[in-house]
Design a protein around this motif. Structure first.
Motif, short mmCIF file in Angstrom:
data_model
loop_
_atom_site.label_atom_id
_atom_site.label_comp_id
_atom_site.label_asym_id
_atom_site.label_seq_id
_atom_site.Cartn_x
_atom_site.Cartn_y
_atom_site.Cartn_z
N PHE A 50 -22.76 -5.57 -11.52
CA PHE A 50 -21.22 -5.01 -11.85
C PHE A 50 -21.20 -3.72 -11.55
O PHE A 50 -22.48 -3.11 -12.16
CB PHE A 50 -21.41 -5.83 -13.94
N GLU A 51 -20.51 -3.11 -11.20
CA GLU A 51 -20.35 -2.10 -10.90
C GLU A 51 -18.34 -1.79 -11.00
O GLU A 51 -17.68 -2.28 -11.35
CB GLU A 51 -20.84 -1.19 -9.28
N VAL A 52 -18.55 -0.35 -11.30
CA VAL A 52 -16.52 0.08 -11.14
C VAL A 52 -16.22 0.65 -10.15
O VAL A 52 -16.72 1.35 -9.54
CB VAL A 52 -16.81 1.32 -11.80
N ALA A 53 -15.41 0.46 -9.20
CA ALA A 53 -14.98 0.71 -7.81
C ALA A 53 -13.46 2.07 -8.42
O ALA A 53 -12.61 1.46 -8.52
CB ALA A 53 -14.32 -0.70 -7.25
N GLU A 54 -13.48 2.45 -7.71
CA GLU A 54 -12.35 3.86 -7.48
C GLU A 54 -11.78 2.98 -6.89
O GLU A 54 -11.47 3.49 -5.89
CB GLU A 54 -13.23 5.05 -6.97
N ARG A 55 -9.48 3.28 -7.29
CA ARG A 55 -9.09 2.88 -5.99
C ARG A 55 -8.36 4.10 -6.17
O ARG A 55 -7.33 5.08 -7.01
CB ARG A 55 -8.18 1.55 -6.84
N ALA A 56 -8.25 4.79 -5.14
CA ALA A 56 -7.11 5.74 -4.72
C ALA A 56 -5.78 5.42 -5.33
O ALA A 56 -5.47 4.60 -5.12
CB ALA A 56 -7.24 6.07 -3.08
N ALA A 57 -5.15 6.99 -5.67
CA ALA A 57 -3.63 6.71 -5.33
C ALA A 57 -2.83 6.37 -4.15
O ALA A 57 -3.80 6.81 -3.01
CB ALA A 57 -2.88 7.99 -6.29
N ARG A 58 -1.75 5.61 -4.16
CA ARG A 58 -1.78 5.25 -3.23
C ARG A 58 0.63 4.69 -3.43
O ARG A 58 0.78 5.39 -4.37
CB ARG A 58 -1.96 4.25 -2.47
N GLU A 59 0.87 4.62 -2.12
CA GLU A 59 2.10 4.48 -2.25
C GLU A 59 2.25 2.56 -2.15
O GLU A 59 1.68 2.28 -0.73
CB GLU A 59 3.44 5.52 -1.42
N GLY A 60 3.21 2.20 -2.66
CA GLY A 60 3.72 0.84 -2.81
C GLY A 60 5.55 0.86 -2.00
O GLY A 60 5.37 1.15 -2.46
N ARG A 61 6.01 -0.57 -1.83
CA ARG A 61 6.88 -0.90 -2.13
C ARG A 61 7.25 -1.45 -3.49
O ARG A 61 6.40 -3.03 -3.53
CB ARG A 61 7.30 -1.01 -0.78
N ASN A 62 9.07 -1.96 -3.99
CA ASN A 62 9.32 -3.16 -4.57
C ASN A 62 9.60 -3.60 -3.97
O ASN A 62 10.62 -3.17 -3.12
CB ASN A 62 9.95 -2.28 -5.14
N PRO A 63 8.74 -4.84 -4.00
CA PRO A 63 9.27 -6.34 -3.02
C PRO A 63 11.16 -6.38 -2.65
O PRO A 63 11.28 -6.64 -2.02
CB PRO A 63 8.41 -6.90 -3.78
N ARG A 64 11.84 -6.28 -4.39
CA ARG A 64 13.29 -6.82 -4.53
C ARG A 64 13.97 -5.29 -4.11
O ARG A 64 15.16 -5.69 -2.90
CB ARG A 64 13.28 -6.67 -6.05
N THR A 65 13.96 -4.62 -3.78
CA THR A 65 14.65 -3.30 -3.31
C THR A 65 14.12 -2.80 -2.32
O THR A 65 15.04 -1.75 -1.54
CB THR A 65 14.53 -1.82 -4.47
N GLY A 66 12.75 -2.69 -2.30
CA GLY A 66 12.58 -1.57 -0.79
C GLY A 66 12.13 -0.71 -0.97
O GLY A 66 11.07 0.08 -0.02
N ASP A 67 12.07 0.20 -2.30
CA ASP A 67 12.03 1.46 -2.29
C ASP A 67 10.34 2.07 -2.81
O ASP A 67 9.83 0.95 -2.94
CB ASP A 67 12.58 1.73 -3.86
N VAL A 68 10.43 3.07 -2.26
CA VAL A 68 8.72 3.20 -2.32
C VAL A 68 8.60 3.27 -3.61
O VAL A 68 8.58 4.47 -4.16
CB VAL A 68 8.58 4.52 -1.67
N VAL A 69 7.06 3.18 -4.37
CA VAL A 69 6.63 3.51 -5.45
C VAL A 69 5.59 4.14 -4.88
O VAL A 69 4.16 3.82 -4.38
CB VAL A 69 6.40 2.15 -6.25
N LYS A 70 5.27 5.16 -6.29
CA LYS A 70 3.73 5.80 -6.74
C LYS A 70 2.93 4.98 -7.46
O LYS A 70 3.25 3.77 -8.49
CB LYS A 70 3.80 7.18 -6.79
N ILE A 71 1.79 4.50 -6.98
CA ILE A 71 0.73 3.67 -7.54
C ILE A 71 -0.57 4.46 -7.98
O ILE A 71 -0.68 5.56 -7.44
CB ILE A 71 0.12 2.58 -6.82
N ALA A 72 -0.71 5.14 -9.11
CA ALA A 72 -1.33 6.00 -9.70
C ALA A 72 -2.74 5.41 -9.22
O ALA A 72 -3.26 3.89 -8.81
CB ALA A 72 -1.59 5.78 -11.55
N ALA A 73 -4.08 6.39 -9.52
CA ALA A 73 -5.77 6.02 -9.79
C ALA A 73 -5.29 5.53 -10.63
O ALA A 73 -5.30 5.28 -11.43
CB ALA A 73 -6.14 6.86 -8.61
N SER A 74 -6.66 3.83 -10.09
CA SER A 74 -7.61 3.29 -10.82
C SER A 74 -9.10 3.03 -10.50
O SER A 74 -9.13 3.23 -9.71
CB SER A 74 -6.38 2.69 -11.44
#
Length: 91
Positions: A50-74
């Protein structure tokens, strides 16, 4: 298998009461969770890592509106099975 079935299996195989097995199972889960929370990895020989994986911040899209959404690092827990576990599943 759910947690109750796991507790029953542990109780039967170890010859202990279900309440004691529940405490053991819960302690194992808490130990793994707290180690991952500290950023440590947990190696269980013959089972996996078991380990911890780092996920970088990235941009995604709201599937309903198509707007760009910022997804924080986690951080996310990750599991790598050991060869013995993979072999047991594939037999």
């Amino acid at each position: 298998m759910n947690q109750a079935e796991l507790i029953e299996t542990v109780a039967t195989s170890a010859g202990i009461k279900k309440t004691e097995a529940a405490k053991v199972v819960q302690s194992v889960f808490e130990g793994i969770s707290s180690a991952l929370g500290r950023g440590e990895e947990v190696r269980l020989a013959g089972f996996g890592i078991f380990e911890v994986a780092e996920r970088a911040a990235r941009e995604g899209r709201n599937p309903r509106t198509g707007d760009v959404v910022k997804i924080a690092a986690s951080k996310a827990p990750k599991f790598k099975p050991a060869k013995q576990l993979r072999d047991a599943v594939n037999d």
